[in-house]
Design a protein around this motif. Structure first.
Motif, PDB file in Angstrom:
ATOM      1  N   GLU A  18       1.045  -1.189   0.095  1.00 25.50           N
ATOM      2  CA  GLU A  18      -0.124   0.166  -0.127  1.00 25.50           C
ATOM      3  C   GLU A  18       0.828   1.311  -0.043  1.00 25.50           C
ATOM      4  OE1 GLU A  18      -3.201   0.271  -0.166  1.00 25.50           O
ATOM      5  OE2 GLU A  18      -3.400  -2.001  -0.755  1.00 25.50           O
ATOM      6  N   VAL A  19       2.015   1.290   0.801  1.00 27.50           N
ATOM      7  CA  VAL A  19       2.913   2.262   0.723  1.00 27.50           C
ATOM      8  C   VAL A  19       3.606   2.559  -0.648  1.00 27.50           C
ATOM      9  CG1 VAL A  19       5.211   3.312   1.794  1.00 27.50           C
ATOM     10  CG2 VAL A  19       3.149   2.172   3.141  1.00 27.50           C
ATOM     11  N   LEU A  20       3.927   1.376  -1.208  1.00 28.48           N
ATOM     12  CA  LEU A  20       4.343   1.598  -2.457  1.00 28.48           C
ATOM     13  C   LEU A  20       3.549   2.100  -3.576  1.00 28.48           C
ATOM     14  CD1 LEU A  20       6.633  -1.832  -2.610  1.00 28.48           C
ATOM     15  CD2 LEU A  20       7.382   0.432  -2.490  1.00 28.48           C
ATOM     16  N   LYS A  21       2.225   1.705  -3.418  1.00 22.87           N
ATOM     17  CA  LYS A  21       1.182   2.142  -4.257  1.00 22.87           C
ATOM     18  C   LYS A  21       1.046   3.697  -4.207  1.00 22.87           C
ATOM     19  CE  LYS A  21      -1.137  -2.209  -5.192  1.00 22.87           C
ATOM     20  NZ  LYS A  21      -2.509  -2.876  -5.101  1.00 22.87           N
ATOM     21  N   ASN A  22       0.948   4.128  -2.985  1.00 25.03           N
ATOM     22  CA  ASN A  22       0.471   5.478  -2.800  1.00 25.03           C
ATOM     23  C   ASN A  22       1.732   6.676  -2.757  1.00 25.03           C
ATOM     24  OD1 ASN A  22       1.626   5.561  -0.027  1.00 25.03           O
ATOM     25  ND2 ASN A  22      -0.287   4.826   0.951  1.00 25.03           N
ATOM     26  N   GLY A  23       2.847   5.871  -2.885  1.00 26.92           N
ATOM     27  CA  GLY A  23       3.994   6.793  -3.269  1.00 26.92           C
ATOM     28  C   GLY A  23       4.587   7.485  -2.026  1.00 26.92           C
ATOM     29  N   GLN A  24       4.107   7.281  -0.568  1.00 25.42           N
ATOM     30  CA  GLN A  24       4.608   7.949   0.325  1.00 25.42           C
ATOM     31  C   GLN A  24       5.905   6.965   0.852  1.00 25.42           C
ATOM     32  OE1 GLN A  24       1.384   7.861   3.293  1.00 25.42           O
ATOM     33  NE2 GLN A  24       0.019   9.125   2.170  1.00 25.42           N
ATOM     34  N   LEU A  25       6.967   7.398   0.485  1.00 24.96           N
ATOM     35  CA  LEU A  25       8.124   6.586   0.669  1.00 24.96           C
ATOM     36  C   LEU A  25       8.990   7.429   1.444  1.00 24.96           C
ATOM     37  CD1 LEU A  25       8.858   5.085  -3.038  1.00 24.96           C
ATOM     38  CD2 LEU A  25       7.412   4.148  -0.837  1.00 24.96           C
ATOM     39  N   GLY A  26       8.734   8.813   1.634  1.00 22.30           N
ATOM     40  CA  GLY A  26       9.856   9.729   2.720  1.00 22.30           C
ATOM     41  C   GLY A  26       8.993   9.500   3.890  1.00 22.30           C
ATOM     42  N   PHE A  27       9.484  10.924   4.816  1.00 18.95           N
ATOM     43  CA  PHE A  27       8.721  10.687   6.045  1.00 18.95           C
ATOM     44  C   PHE A  27       7.444  10.865   6.074  1.00 18.95           C
ATOM     45  CE2 PHE A  27       7.446  12.714   9.848  1.00 18.95           C
ATOM     46  CZ  PHE A  27       8.460  12.073  10.860  1.00 18.95           C
ATOM     47  N   GLY A  28       6.611   9.935   6.609  1.00 19.16           N
ATOM     48  CA  GLY A  28       5.307   9.801   6.495  1.00 19.16           C
ATOM     49  C   GLY A  28       4.652   9.394   8.117  1.00 19.16           C
ATOM     50  N   GLU A  29       3.389   9.110   7.892  1.00 20.05           N
ATOM     51  CA  GLU A  29       2.632   8.841   9.308  1.00 20.05           C
ATOM     52  C   GLU A  29       2.936   7.642   9.928  1.00 20.05           C
ATOM     53  OE1 GLU A  29      -1.046   6.601   7.167  1.00 20.05           O
ATOM     54  OE2 GLU A  29      -1.500   8.491   8.122  1.00 20.05           O
ATOM     55  N   ASN A  30       3.532   6.681   9.131  1.00 20.20           N
ATOM     56  CA  ASN A  30       4.029   5.352   9.806  1.00 20.20           C
ATOM     57  C   ASN A  30       5.077   5.646  10.938  1.00 20.20           C
ATOM     58  OD1 ASN A  30       1.665   4.053   8.827  1.00 20.20           O
ATOM     59  ND2 ASN A  30       2.818   2.923   7.344  1.00 20.20           N
ATOM     60  N   VAL A  31       5.959   6.765  10.509  1.00 17.12           N
ATOM     61  CA  VAL A  31       7.139   6.922  11.388  1.00 17.12           C
ATOM     62  C   VAL A  31       6.623   7.315  12.768  1.00 17.12           C
ATOM     63  CG1 VAL A  31       9.041   8.433  11.694  1.00 17.12           C
ATOM     64  CG2 VAL A  31       8.321   7.824   9.303  1.00 17.12           C
ATOM     65  N   CYS A  32       5.719   8.127  12.745  1.00 19.61           N
ATOM     66  CA  CYS A  32       5.096   8.545  14.098  1.00 19.61           C
ATOM     67  C   CYS A  32       4.388   7.346  14.681  1.00 19.61           C
ATOM     68  CB  CYS A  32       4.060   9.931  13.885  1.00 19.61           C
ATOM     69  SG  CYS A  32       4.862  10.878  13.097  1.00 19.61           S
ATOM     70  N   LYS A  33       3.684   6.551  14.050  1.00 14.75           N
ATOM     71  CA  LYS A  33       2.976   5.375  14.545  1.00 14.75           C
ATOM     72  C   LYS A  33       4.079   4.354  15.016  1.00 14.75           C
ATOM     73  CE  LYS A  33      -1.042   5.183  11.451  1.00 14.75           C
ATOM     74  NZ  LYS A  33      -1.721   4.454  10.459  1.00 14.75           N
ATOM     75  N   LEU A  34       5.363   4.128  14.424  1.00 15.95           N
ATOM     76  CA  LEU A  34       6.083   3.199  15.016  1.00 15.95           C
ATOM     77  C   LEU A  34       6.734   3.939  16.346  1.00 15.95           C
ATOM     78  CD1 LEU A  34       8.011   0.492  14.528  1.00 15.95           C
ATOM     79  CD2 LEU A  34       9.521   2.418  13.467  1.00 15.95           C
ATOM     80  N   GLU A  35       6.980   5.302  16.274  1.00 14.04           N
ATOM     81  CA  GLU A  35       7.575   5.759  17.731  1.00 14.04           C
ATOM     82  C   GLU A  35       6.463   5.590  18.661  1.00 14.04           C
ATOM     83  OE1 GLU A  35      10.222   9.514  15.420  1.00 14.04           O
ATOM     84  OE2 GLU A  35       7.935   9.876  15.842  1.00 14.04           O
ATOM     85  N   GLU A  36       5.331   5.606  18.459  1.00 14.09           N
ATOM     86  CA  GLU A  36       4.154   5.607  19.526  1.00 14.09           C
ATOM     87  C   GLU A  36       4.154   4.181  19.902  1.00 14.09           C
ATOM     88  OE1 GLU A  36       0.661   6.874  17.651  1.00 14.09           O
ATOM     89  OE2 GLU A  36       1.235   9.167  17.729  1.00 14.09           O
ATOM     90  N   ARG A  37       4.245   3.341  18.997  1.00 11.30           N
ATOM     91  CA  ARG A  37       4.246   1.864  19.523  1.00 11.30           C
ATOM     92  C   ARG A  37       5.482   1.398  20.271  1.00 11.30           C
ATOM     93  NH1 ARG A  37       2.220  -2.759  15.526  1.00 11.30           N
ATOM     94  NH2 ARG A  37       2.757  -3.705  17.595  1.00 11.30           N
ATOM     95  N   PHE A  38       6.667   2.013  19.741  1.00 12.43           N
ATOM     96  CA  PHE A  38       7.836   1.403  20.334  1.00 12.43           C
ATOM     97  C   PHE A  38       7.985   1.824  21.815  1.00 12.43           C
ATOM     98  CE2 PHE A  38      12.351   1.236  20.855  1.00 12.43           C
ATOM     99  CZ  PHE A  38      12.648   0.056  20.499  1.00 12.43           C
ATOM    100  N   ALA A  39       7.223   2.871  22.215  1.00 11.26           N
ATOM    101  CA  ALA A  39       7.309   3.234  23.732  1.00 11.26           C
ATOM    102  C   ALA A  39       6.894   2.117  24.563  1.00 11.26           C
ATOM    103  CB  ALA A  39       6.258   4.380  23.885  1.00 11.26           C
ATOM    104  N   HIS A  40       6.098   1.068  24.194  1.00 10.18           N
ATOM    105  CA  HIS A  40       5.744  -0.064  24.896  1.00 10.18           C
ATOM    106  C   HIS A  40       7.063  -0.818  25.182  1.00 10.18           C
ATOM    107  CE1 HIS A  40       3.583  -3.643  26.170  1.00 10.18           C
ATOM    108  NE2 HIS A  40       4.217  -4.193  25.182  1.00 10.18           N
ATOM    109  N   PHE A  41       8.010  -1.120  24.111  1.00  7.99           N
ATOM    110  CA  PHE A  41       9.088  -1.743  24.285  1.00  7.99           C
ATOM    111  C   PHE A  41      10.241  -1.182  25.160  1.00  7.99           C
ATOM    112  CE2 PHE A  41       6.640  -3.281  20.847  1.00  7.99           C
ATOM    113  CZ  PHE A  41       6.758  -4.731  20.725  1.00  7.99           C
TER     114      PHE A  41
END
Length: 338
Positions: A18-41
């Motif tokens: 999906e990311v490849l299809k929509n072309g959001q290959l640079g900084f994007g929303e999943n970076v922030c999602k990863l940061e939020e989720r990683f706080a659990h670890f």
């Protein structure tokens, strides 16, 4: 035998497609999602995704230079080169510390070296959570140090630390094609890290201002997406690595010493002390982790670290990752027990 291999199913790769299809290959929303989720670890309030653990270390040492000037950085000789190089390149004084019988930072050796130093610089300790352990059992400091933990092998560290950096290299317990994370509870540092990874910029309407030093160190959206998938798999793969470790622990001969993992370890690899360690690693087609930094051409200053040098040719790092078959595990035990 493939010693390291990362496998995703077709279904797991759907978000990547999906990311490849929509072309959001640079900084994007999943970076922030990863940061939020990683706080659990990480168990840290602030988490900053970057493009490598090497970049993470560089940013941290830049921040410490601006905050405290030149620091004395004590770190183990048994670690990857880039964190020590980052401290050196920024201008800090890197001082190598011996390892204990567990191959971890030797606090007694650190204290001896510090007691014999006349330096008035701020002191930074950079322990390496070697093999995936979450803490150092005999961790004993003076209490006035800044702790920067190299947790490239462990996703769930429990050692008390001011700054912790992680690696999401394809071979690590959580992987991307390349990436890392800085975790801290210090808000000022987090603001510096997030600006630094993006060229030192802050957004102003449809433009931006440069407010500090910085570089292109941010994690891209594609790698963050892979990281999120890997986090979803982490518990399952960790259970397999634990099982493989316990299989080795149960079946290696009594005279082979197996270093222990703790409750929160990521079980990156198992370490066995045995005769002919180099020969066994050659047969397993695995490289030694790592060359002793104080003996490399770049860092060598004639320093002697007795315990590490005595142990170095005796330990063998054994793969226990989740893609090993039962036949692989039995072959590994047979080679260790020769």
């Amino acid at each position: 035998m493939k010693i390291f291999e990362t496998v995703f199913s077709e279904q797991e790769l759907t978000p990547v497609i999906e990311v490849l299809k929509n072309g959001q290959l640079g900084f994007g929303e999943n970076v922030c999602k990863l940061e939020e989720r990683f706080a659990h670890f990480s168990k840290s309030k602030y988490n900053t995704a970057v493009n490598s653990a090497s970049a993470a270390a560089f940013i941290i040492y830049e921040f410490l230079k601006e905050e405290h000037g030149i620091c004395d950085v004590y770190t183990t000789t048994l670690g990857f080169t880039s964190p020590a190089w980052a401290a050196h390149r920024v201008g800090h004084n890197v001082k190598f510390v011996d390892v204990g019988e567990d191959l971890l930072f030797d606090c007694e050796d650190y204290k001896n070296k510090r007691n014999n130093s006349n330096s008035k610089n701020k002191v930074v300790l950079m322990p390496v959570l070697y093999g995936g352990v979450s803490k150092i059992k005999r961790w004993d400091t003076y209490g006035d140090e800044i702790i920067v933990t190299d947790s490239a092998h462990c996703i769930t560290p429990t050692i008390k630390s001011d700054y912790t950096f992680f690696s999401f290299h394809p071979y690590k317990p959580v992987c991307t094609s390349d990436g890392g994370m800085i975790s801290t509870d210090h808000k000022k540092a987090d603001e510096y890290f997030k600006s630094y990874r993006n060229f030192g910029r802050i957004q102003i309407k449809d433009s931006y201002d440069i407010i500090q030093s910085g570089f292109k160190f941010y994690m891209n959206n594609l790698n963050a997406t892979i990281g999120l998938i890997s986090l979803d798999k982490y518990k399952t793969t960790l259970d397999i690595r634990k099982k493989n470790y316990n299989f080795i622990k149960k079946n290696v001969m009594i005279e082979n010493i197996l270093l222990s993992h703790d409750q929160h370890s990521s079980y990156y690899f198992a370490t066995v002390f045995c005769k002919n360690a180099d020969d066994k690693m050659n047969k397993l087609n695995i490289a030694r982790h790592y060359p002793m930094l104080h003996k490399t051409t770049f860092f060598n200053n004639g320093q002697k670290l007795v315990n590490c040098e005595n142990l170095y040719n005796m330990f063998c790092n054994i793969p226990i990752h989740e893609n090993l078959t039962q036949n692989d595990m039995e072959m590994i035990v047979e080679l260790v027990n020769e």
